[in-house]
Design a protein around this motif. Structure first.
Motif, PDB file in Angstrom:
ATOM      1  N   GLY A 128      -0.384   5.070  -6.020  1.00 11.07           N
ATOM      2  CA  GLY A 128      -0.079   5.711  -4.798  1.00 11.07           C
ATOM      3  C   GLY A 128       0.769   6.709  -5.217  1.00 11.07           C
ATOM      4  O   GLY A 128       0.763   7.932  -4.476  1.00 11.07           O
ATOM      5  N   ILE A 140      -9.416   1.875  -6.762  1.00 11.55           N
ATOM      6  CA  ILE A 140      -8.503   1.832  -5.535  1.00 11.55           C
ATOM      7  C   ILE A 140      -8.678   2.718  -4.387  1.00 11.55           C
ATOM      8  O   ILE A 140      -8.766   2.416  -3.324  1.00 11.55           O
ATOM      9  CB  ILE A 140      -7.242   1.522  -6.139  1.00 11.55           C
ATOM     10  CG1 ILE A 140      -6.676   0.688  -6.980  1.00 11.55           C
ATOM     11  CG2 ILE A 140      -6.037   1.856  -5.003  1.00 11.55           C
ATOM     12  CD1 ILE A 140      -5.512   0.730  -7.579  1.00 11.55           C
ATOM     13  N   THR A 141      -9.208   4.125  -4.760  1.00  9.78           N
ATOM     14  CA  THR A 141      -9.373   5.107  -3.744  1.00  9.78           C
ATOM     15  C   THR A 141     -10.651   5.354  -3.437  1.00  9.78           C
ATOM     16  O   THR A 141     -10.960   6.248  -2.358  1.00  9.78           O
ATOM     17  CB  THR A 141      -8.664   6.241  -4.279  1.00  9.78           C
ATOM     18  OG1 THR A 141      -9.299   6.830  -5.255  1.00  9.78           O
ATOM     19  CG2 THR A 141      -6.878   6.097  -4.712  1.00  9.78           C
ATOM     20  N   LYS A 157       0.724  -1.110  -0.029  1.00 10.75           N
ATOM     21  CA  LYS A 157       0.104   0.001   0.338  1.00 10.75           C
ATOM     22  C   LYS A 157       0.885   1.141   0.045  1.00 10.75           C
ATOM     23  O   LYS A 157       1.855   1.199   0.802  1.00 10.75           O
ATOM     24  CB  LYS A 157      -0.735   0.135   1.139  1.00 10.75           C
ATOM     25  CG  LYS A 157      -2.044   0.895   0.979  1.00 10.75           C
ATOM     26  CD  LYS A 157      -3.089   0.192   0.139  1.00 10.75           C
ATOM     27  CE  LYS A 157      -4.249   1.267  -0.068  1.00 10.75           C
ATOM     28  NZ  LYS A 157      -5.368   0.715  -0.969  1.00 10.75           N
ATOM     29  N   ARG A 158       0.438   2.393  -0.778  1.00 12.94           N
ATOM     30  CA  ARG A 158       1.067   3.569  -1.046  1.00 12.94           C
ATOM     31  C   ARG A 158       0.227   4.632  -0.488  1.00 12.94           C
ATOM     32  O   ARG A 158      -0.994   4.677  -1.127  1.00 12.94           O
ATOM     33  CB  ARG A 158       1.664   3.618  -2.222  1.00 12.94           C
ATOM     34  CG  ARG A 158       2.619   4.743  -2.386  1.00 12.94           C
ATOM     35  CD  ARG A 158       3.399   4.495  -3.579  1.00 12.94           C
ATOM     36  NE  ARG A 158       4.569   5.265  -3.834  1.00 12.94           N
ATOM     37  CZ  ARG A 158       5.507   5.514  -4.925  1.00 12.94           C
ATOM     38  NH1 ARG A 158       5.568   4.373  -5.549  1.00 12.94           N
ATOM     39  NH2 ARG A 158       6.721   6.038  -4.710  1.00 12.94           N
ATOM     40  N   THR A 169       0.459 -11.071  -1.126  1.00 16.58           N
ATOM     41  CA  THR A 169      -0.324  -9.787  -0.974  1.00 16.58           C
ATOM     42  C   THR A 169      -1.599  -9.847  -1.449  1.00 16.58           C
ATOM     43  O   THR A 169      -2.332  -8.647  -1.252  1.00 16.58           O
ATOM     44  CB  THR A 169       0.406  -8.883  -2.255  1.00 16.58           C
ATOM     45  OG1 THR A 169       0.150  -9.379  -3.384  1.00 16.58           O
ATOM     46  CG2 THR A 169       1.981  -8.881  -2.058  1.00 16.58           C
ATOM     47  N   LYS A 219      -3.104 -10.044  -4.192  1.00 15.67           N
ATOM     48  CA  LYS A 219      -3.027  -9.067  -5.391  1.00 15.67           C
ATOM     49  C   LYS A 219      -2.221 -10.033  -6.254  1.00 15.67           C
ATOM     50  O   LYS A 219      -1.470 -10.719  -6.082  1.00 15.67           O
ATOM     51  CB  LYS A 219      -2.543  -8.034  -5.338  1.00 15.67           C
ATOM     52  CG  LYS A 219      -3.294  -7.012  -4.137  1.00 15.67           C
ATOM     53  CD  LYS A 219      -2.304  -5.511  -4.419  1.00 15.67           C
ATOM     54  CE  LYS A 219      -3.244  -4.871  -3.246  1.00 15.67           C
ATOM     55  NZ  LYS A 219      -2.905  -5.020  -1.891  1.00 15.67           N
ATOM     56  N   ASP A 254      -1.515  -0.858  -7.736  1.00 14.22           N
ATOM     57  CA  ASP A 254      -1.526  -0.003  -6.374  1.00 14.22           C
ATOM     58  C   ASP A 254      -0.428   0.967  -6.295  1.00 14.22           C
ATOM     59  O   ASP A 254      -0.582   1.993  -5.747  1.00 14.22           O
ATOM     60  CB  ASP A 254      -1.622  -1.099  -5.380  1.00 14.22           C
ATOM     61  CG  ASP A 254      -2.790  -1.682  -4.920  1.00 14.22           C
ATOM     62  OD1 ASP A 254      -3.741  -1.291  -5.505  1.00 14.22           O
ATOM     63  OD2 ASP A 254      -2.829  -2.310  -3.888  1.00 14.22           O
ATOM     64  N   LEU A 260      -5.023  -1.352   5.883  1.00 15.66           N
ATOM     65  CA  LEU A 260      -4.343  -0.852   4.758  1.00 15.66           C
ATOM     66  C   LEU A 260      -4.230  -2.161   3.740  1.00 15.66           C
ATOM     67  O   LEU A 260      -4.388  -1.948   2.437  1.00 15.66           O
ATOM     68  CB  LEU A 260      -2.726  -0.560   4.775  1.00 15.66           C
ATOM     69  CG  LEU A 260      -2.568   0.687   5.859  1.00 15.66           C
ATOM     70  CD1 LEU A 260      -1.085   0.773   6.114  1.00 15.66           C
ATOM     71  CD2 LEU A 260      -2.894   1.967   4.938  1.00 15.66           C
ATOM     72  N   ASN A 261      -4.267  -3.481   4.239  1.00 13.93           N
ATOM     73  CA  ASN A 261      -4.241  -4.454   3.384  1.00 13.93           C
ATOM     74  C   ASN A 261      -5.353  -5.484   4.096  1.00 13.93           C
ATOM     75  O   ASN A 261      -5.092  -6.686   4.668  1.00 13.93           O
ATOM     76  CB  ASN A 261      -2.980  -5.020   3.176  1.00 13.93           C
ATOM     77  CG  ASN A 261      -1.843  -4.128   2.735  1.00 13.93           C
ATOM     78  OD1 ASN A 261      -1.909  -4.229   1.373  1.00 13.93           O
ATOM     79  ND2 ASN A 261      -1.074  -3.773   3.483  1.00 13.93           N
TER      80      ASN A 261
END
Length: 283
Positions: A237, A272-273, A53-54, A223, A225, A233, A167-168
């Motif tokens: 970020g 994602i966001t 995660k970023r 991950t 992912k 991701d 975060l994950n």
């Protein structure tokens, strides 16, 4: 950006280690260590990388970082250029295994044992005014016994906080090893150096010294992912960082982080966001 195995200095005073960082900018190298880390940002802004995660960090943010999870807090460029700027954080480090028995043998602490299961997923609390900051700061001047009591209180306050976010959230709890984490760190390094072009699955597998099929399974397990998902991701970020400034258009930023058309960039960014690039910039 290669992740470095970071050795936390041994602590003769007890089972938790406190650290205060107060410099123009934070330690700027991706690194990992077997201790769980809780960090409160008091001053400074920039971007963080924690696991896959970023995002951005700012004063008042608190992070819980799982054991052997590659991470870094990258101060904004202005902190490297202006010596009057200060980046300030306080952290506590502890070994999970030391507290596992305590959390599970004492009924009063079992709720903290359940909370600690989520540490491997990474946790962020956006705002930590009041009792959390007071308790965290007080640990630095307390006697060893009082410091330990305050640490348990801090965990209780964090567990009860309604606005904490993983975060994950879909990450599995995986037993870490130094060898495995070096592989994952090499993959992060490769992606971060090439995400604005077209990172190759085969080349990434080579950096981890694995066959492509084995590498795909490894990334999915570590991950949750796909390789492409992990790349996206990290790209998004970086886009979040660029959008916080107003010197480039959204289209220019999309191309700079590796998306070859604006529609695809907007779609991935919102997925994602939860916001479009324009909404994110305006917020």
């Amino acid at each position: 950006m290669k992740a470095i195995l970071f050795k936390i200095p041994k602590n003769d005073e007890g089972s938790i280690k406190l650290e205060e960082d107060k410099e123009p900018y934070f330690y700027g190298f991706l690194h990992y260590h077997p201790e769980i880390q809780i960090t409160l940002i008091l001053k400074g802004e920039g971007e963080f990388i924690i696991g896959g995660k970023r995002g951005r960090f700012k004063p008042g943010n608190l992070f819980i970082i799982g054991q052997n999870d590659p991470h870094v807090f990258l101060s904004d460029k202005i902190y490297y250029e202006n010596n009057n700027k200060i980046s300030h954080s306080i952290s506590v480090f502890f070994n999970q295994y030391i507290f596992d028995r305590l959390f599970y043998d004492f009924k009063e602490l079992q709720i903290l044992g359940k909370f600690s299961v989520d540490f491997s997923k990474g946790i962020i609390i956006e705002s930590t005014m009041g009792e959390i900051q007071f308790t965290f700061r007080k640990m630095f001047t307390a006697s060893p016994l009082t410091k330990f009591q305050l640490f348990i209180l801090l965990l209780e306050l964090l567990n009860e906080h309604r606005e904490k976010r993983m975060l994950n959230p879909n990450a599995e709890i995986i037993k870490s090893s130094e060898t495995g984490d070096k592989k994952l760190s090499a993959v992060y390094e490769y992606i971060l150096e090439n995400f604005n072009e077209n990172p190759s699955l085969d080349e990434a597998a080579k950096t981890a010294h694995m066959s492509t099929p084995s590498f795909c399974r490894y990334i999915k397990k570590r991950t949750r992912k796909t390789f492409t998902g992990l790349v996206n991701d990290l790209r998004i970020g970086e886009a979040q960082k660029l959008l916080s400034r107003n010197d480039r258009t959204i289209s220019e930023i999309g191309f700079e982080v590796g998306f070859n058309n604006l529609t695809n960039f907007n779609r991935k960014f919102k997925k994602i966001t939860g916001k479009t690039p324009g909404e994110y910039r305006a917020s």
